[in-house]
Design a protein around this motif. Structure first.
Motif, PDB file in Angstrom:
ATOM      1  N   LEU A 179     -31.794-119.831 -56.182  1.00 33.72           N
ATOM      2  CA  LEU A 179     -33.258-119.889 -56.198  1.00 33.72           C
ATOM      3  C   LEU A 179     -33.870-119.221 -54.957  1.00 33.72           C
ATOM      4  N   GLU A 180     -33.190-119.362 -53.825  1.00 34.72           N
ATOM      5  CA  GLU A 180     -33.684-118.713 -52.601  1.00 34.72           C
ATOM      6  C   GLU A 180     -33.689-117.186 -52.774  1.00 34.72           C
ATOM      7  N   LYS A 181     -32.645-116.676 -53.420  1.00 28.08           N
ATOM      8  CA  LYS A 181     -32.586-115.224 -53.651  1.00 28.08           C
ATOM      9  C   LYS A 181     -33.677-114.774 -54.612  1.00 28.08           C
ATOM     10  N   ILE A 182     -33.970-115.623 -55.612  1.00 27.71           N
ATOM     11  CA  ILE A 182     -35.051-115.303 -56.550  1.00 27.71           C
ATOM     12  C   ILE A 182     -36.378-115.212 -55.784  1.00 27.71           C
ATOM     13  N   ALA A 183     -36.571-116.179 -54.884  1.00 28.37           N
ATOM     14  CA  ALA A 183     -37.802-116.186 -54.082  1.00 28.37           C
ATOM     15  C   ALA A 183     -37.908-114.902 -53.263  1.00 28.37           C
ATOM     16  N   LYS A 184     -36.779-114.472 -52.688  1.00 35.09           N
ATOM     17  CA  LYS A 184     -36.793-113.262 -51.839  1.00 35.09           C
ATOM     18  C   LYS A 184     -36.972-111.996 -52.651  1.00 35.09           C
ATOM     19  N   SER A 185     -36.210-111.906 -53.778  1.00 32.91           N
ATOM     20  CA  SER A 185     -36.210-110.661 -54.531  1.00 32.91           C
ATOM     21  C   SER A 185     -37.412-110.547 -55.454  1.00 32.91           C
ATOM     22  N   GLY A 186     -38.026-111.695 -55.777  1.00 27.27           N
ATOM     23  CA  GLY A 186     -39.166-111.658 -56.686  1.00 27.27           C
ATOM     24  C   GLY A 186     -38.788-111.403 -58.134  1.00 27.27           C
ATOM     25  N   LYS A 187     -37.505-111.586 -58.465  1.00 28.31           N
ATOM     26  CA  LYS A 187     -37.057-111.281 -59.837  1.00 28.31           C
ATOM     27  C   LYS A 187     -36.143-112.374 -60.374  1.00 28.31           C
ATOM     28  N   VAL A 188     -36.307-112.693 -61.662  1.00 32.22           N
ATOM     29  CA  VAL A 188     -35.369-113.601 -62.333  1.00 32.22           C
ATOM     30  C   VAL A 188     -34.594-112.787 -63.355  1.00 32.22           C
ATOM     31  N   ASP A 189     -33.284-112.753 -63.207  1.00 32.08           N
ATOM     32  CA  ASP A 189     -32.474-111.962 -64.136  1.00 32.08           C
ATOM     33  C   ASP A 189     -31.440-112.873 -64.805  1.00 32.08           C
ATOM     34  N   TYR A 190     -31.796-113.354 -66.019  1.00 34.10           N
ATOM     35  CA  TYR A 190     -30.901-114.301 -66.696  1.00 34.10           C
ATOM     36  C   TYR A 190     -29.580-113.670 -67.135  1.00 34.10           C
ATOM     37  N   SER A 191     -29.519-112.376 -67.177  1.00 34.55           N
ATOM     38  CA  SER A 191     -28.237-111.759 -67.528  1.00 34.55           C
ATOM     39  C   SER A 191     -27.209-112.024 -66.428  1.00 34.55           C
ATOM     40  N   LYS A 192     -27.710-112.391 -65.246  1.00 32.34           N
ATOM     41  CA  LYS A 192     -26.815-112.720 -64.129  1.00 32.34           C
ATOM     42  C   LYS A 192     -26.520-114.222 -64.050  1.00 32.34           C
ATOM     43  N   ASP A 193     -27.151-114.998 -64.926  1.00 36.23           N
ATOM     44  CA  ASP A 193     -26.898-116.446 -64.901  1.00 36.23           C
ATOM     45  C   ASP A 193     -25.504-116.726 -65.474  1.00 36.23           C
ATOM     46  N   PHE A 194     -25.011-117.937 -65.265  1.00 38.36           N
ATOM     47  CA  PHE A 194     -23.620-118.250 -65.602  1.00 38.36           C
ATOM     48  C   PHE A 194     -23.278-117.937 -67.054  1.00 38.36           C
ATOM     49  N   PHE A 195     -24.198-118.290 -67.943  1.00 35.73           N
ATOM     50  CA  PHE A 195     -23.936-118.066 -69.366  1.00 35.73           C
ATOM     51  C   PHE A 195     -24.622-116.798 -69.881  1.00 35.73           C
ATOM     52  N   SER A 196     -25.082-115.974 -68.950  1.00 34.57           N
ATOM     53  CA  SER A 196     -25.772-114.725 -69.284  1.00 34.57           C
ATOM     54  C   SER A 196     -27.051-114.956 -70.085  1.00 34.57           C
ATOM     55  N   LYS A 197     -27.555-116.163 -70.041  1.00 36.30           N
ATOM     56  CA  LYS A 197     -28.848-116.444 -70.665  1.00 36.30           C
ATOM     57  C   LYS A 197     -29.398-117.754 -70.119  1.00 36.30           C
ATOM     58  N   GLN A 198     -30.606-118.094 -70.524  1.00 37.64           N
ATOM     59  CA  GLN A 198     -31.223-119.328 -70.063  1.00 37.64           C
ATOM     60  C   GLN A 198     -30.614-120.515 -70.814  1.00 37.64           C
ATOM     61  N   THR A 199     -30.231-121.542 -70.071  1.00 28.88           N
ATOM     62  CA  THR A 199     -29.632-122.719 -70.704  1.00 28.88           C
ATOM     63  C   THR A 199     -30.273-123.999 -70.161  1.00 28.88           C
TER      64      THR A 199
END
Lengths: 458, 458
Positions: A179-199
């Motif tokens: 979440l800290e990286k999301i705050a810094k980068s300003g981007k949410v990329d669910y393809s990088k999440d554990f299951f490659s999508k929102q869960t």
């Protein structure tokens, strides 16, 4: 290793014999020549009185043992002259683990339940919570026993899920994104999440349970479910356990038969297998509890349409806080009235379509669905179930009306294409059952480590 | 409602009687004058042969019924001349739910397990997975039965937790914070999160189980645990079920007694209560499986120190891929060798302190801890346990050495201050047990809806 429970089960077997027990000091009274310890090892609700006298060389050190300490007691079980049938005359008492003076359960007064929530890791050592969590265990086993002995397959529904995401407002998101990286980068990329999508964490295993019912005929889940609902009431928890049976070739009437049979079995099993605990609740928590439950086991449950319930409510000579209305849900005061009216449990069935879930069987009248809620005296709604819509086209139409995403539920829809059949099921919140069984009225007090908004200790 | 299982249990009771069954068509062969349907309702692994002839007025329409369809069959159970003892001579067959032509299980060939994972919602309808998930259910029940009959209290450990957060790299975060908003605002504010702090999914219920053992003497958990480990192997899943018993007044030897007793009970229960399923695995998945398990039930488990195991490995005339070393973990090849060496299950105990968890009892030698792993022939490590460190000062010192945060575990430390005592426990991965019981070697095939990196369907 001998348990205190073994002795209470058949104390005559141990009379005048030497036995050894390990457990804890629940209270300790010392006199000049004698000492009395209320001893318990946690396997039975009642204590054992341990008596020691000053003929023991260690009399002085024993008499200093503190409440809460772990001890090993060797002695002879003898007939007692006092209130209990037997007591233990100690020949040796060894300290296994000392208890420090700041022990929160040290004080004489009865701690409040609110205070005990703050030391949840110690509360199963108190009589009340010891009884509550033992009944939780006994009831859980009764549920497994009922379904297993009736040929159901126990099925573990997935907890992390990508289905149901429409109710996302009330679901917990599960992620390994930083979440800290999301705050810094300003981007949410669910393809990088554990299951490659929102869960998210599941709110129900029912839809998956249907897949098992259509393979095994009878299946049930018993597992945790989660709600991120910001409710601070006595009956809401964010993490709770649900039982969700699902039965193929079973209509709403059959569903009610099973609900009734299962509940009676579980209540009877708990009454028979947690006698001391139930007596404690009956004496200190809810007067008449055992009568209430005994009556349930032998009562015939009423079955009545929602529409007829509204009629009865409207005709009642009562000033309602919420006016009963056809086509609408009923309030707690209505639930109470209707179980009193019929003097027992009531299945309210055939509910207005618009206030019920998409998967429920649409009745021929076009207005109602084959849903049922069970209302029990003193507790209100205990279970809810329905026949499921097995007609592919009707189900699709309903999902479209509700603007639901059909793609993520294609597998669920497919069940209706591949040998689908009439099937039904129901859900019972395990904690709701426990509140009913124990009379303890706050869900925080029937869950070992409860989770509610702002509370996640341990 | 009659189940197919009832008939297989005592078919003579139903011989020459008229019965009605609802279920599915598993295969269908038609001839000019007769038709044969392999029928199953999911309550038993074996099919029932249904025979119908052209004297039925509906012969033509029945003969068109497709594989996978749901039907209701009325008929008389008669003695059979064929391979089976009995068959059903139909007087009436009704279609309850048609099966469309694109049914993925329609094809004659045996689908691969990889393909079946893609249609996980249908795979319990195949013989193999039907057997696997029934054994999953039977084994789960056996575990509850064992612990309940032996006086353990079943305890639901919390799933969402604020403990353990140090291993956060391998934990799933649970949140209701809006990630898109975090990206926009550039700020993460956990005080606004659902629990007003950072939370994650549990990796173990053991620490909480200890609190229950110190109240009830004997407690166990059986619930889901989670690992956000990016491993794509046959034995890793992100969501799996664990059994974690915990026993007060029990040392490492007593712990091993319970591990051995419990495993033998569960294996025997499954052999006795899932006979057809076990035969299927023995025939098609792992030749000799039933022998392997039967042998386990009657074998004496070896108990040996880790140090002595290393000695045996070092003296063995084997070219190791990984050289065995004192003070280090052992590899799969070593596990295999040592169970073959002792020709049976082996408890390896007293492990090097540095490769084991902080809570394990420190032995007097200053180098090892009272930990144990159970290695079984053909499966390697099946369970792991330990005596827990009950000494407050030693535990604090160990946590300091490992730079652990003591504040969030103050309750755990306090257990050592308030009547703490010798206690032990162990953990068994439920899926690891199932792999051992069924011979099915991929964890994805023993979990109804498995979760692995990148996979979260349903």
């Amino acid at each position: 290793m001998l348990d205190l429970k073994d002795i209470y089960k058949d104390y005559e077997k141990y009379l005048d014999k030497e036995i050894t027990l390990s457990g804890w000091i629940k209270s300790h009274r010392k006199q000049k020549e004698f000492g009395f310890i209320d001893f318990n090892d946690g396997t039975y609700l009642k204590n054992l009185q341990v008596v020691y006298d000053n003929k023991l060389s260690s009399f002085e050190s024993i008499s200093k043992l503190k409440l809460g300490s772990a001890i090993k007691v060797k002695g002879t079980l003898i007939k007692s002259n006092g209130n209990q049938d037997f007591e233990l005359k100690a020949s040796d008492i060894t300290l296994l683990g000392d208890c420090q003076d700041d022990y929160p359960l040290q004080s004489k007064g009865r701690p409040t339940r609110e205070y005990l929530r703050e030391i949840a890791y110690l509360r199963p050592r108190t009589n009340l919570f010891n009884a509550v969590f033992r009944v939780r265990s006994v009831a859980a086993y009764a549920i497994h026993k009922y379904f297993q002995e009736n040929g159901y397959v126990y099925f573990h529904a997935p907890l992390i899920t990508s289905s149901d995401c429409e109710g996302a407002g009330e679901m917990f998101q599960v992620t390994t994104l930083d979440l800290e990286k999301i705050a810094k980068s300003g981007k949410v990329d669910y393809s990088k999440d554990f299951f490659s999508k929102q869960t998210a964490l599941t709110v129900s295993g029912q839809l998956e349970a249907e897949t098992f019912a259509l393979a095994y005929k009878k299946a049930y889940t018993f597992g945790p479910t989660f709600r991120a609902e910001n409710s601070n009431t006595k009956t809401h928890a964010s993490e709770f356990w649900m039982i969700e049976p699902e039965i193929a070739f079973c209509d709403l009437e059959g569903d009610m038969d099973i609900m009734e049979d299962m509940l009676k079995y579980v209540v009877k099993y708990v009454l028979d297998n947690a006698k001391e605990e139930m007596k404690l609740f009956d004496s200190f928590i809810e007067k008449g509890l055992i009568d209430k439950l005994t009556k349930l086991v032998s009562s015939k449950f009423t079955r009545i349409d929602h529409e007829d319930v509204i009629k009865i409510l409207k005709e009642a000579d009562v000033k309602w806080e919420f006016e009963p209305e056809y086509g609408e849900d009923i309030a707690k005061e209505h639930e109470k009235y209707i179980t009193e009216y019929f003097n027992g449990p009531v299945f309210i069935k055939n509910w207005p379509k618009d206030i019920k879930a998409f998967y429920m069987k649409q009745n021929a009248d076009g207005k109602t669905v084959a849903a049922v809620d069970l209302e029990v005296p003193g507790a209100g709604e205990l279970m809810g179930g329905s026949q499921r819509e097995e007609d592919y086209d009707k189900l699709v139409k309903r999902m479209d009306e509700l603007k639901m995403d059909k793609d993520s539920l294609d597998w669920y829809l497919n069940l209706r294409k591949y040998g689908g059949c009439i099937h039904s099921g129901f859900g019972m919140g395990f904690e709701r059952l426990l509140i009913y069984l124990t009379g303890v009225d706050n869900i925080r007090d029937v869950i070992p480590y409860y989770r509610t908004p702002g509370n996640c200790d341990y």
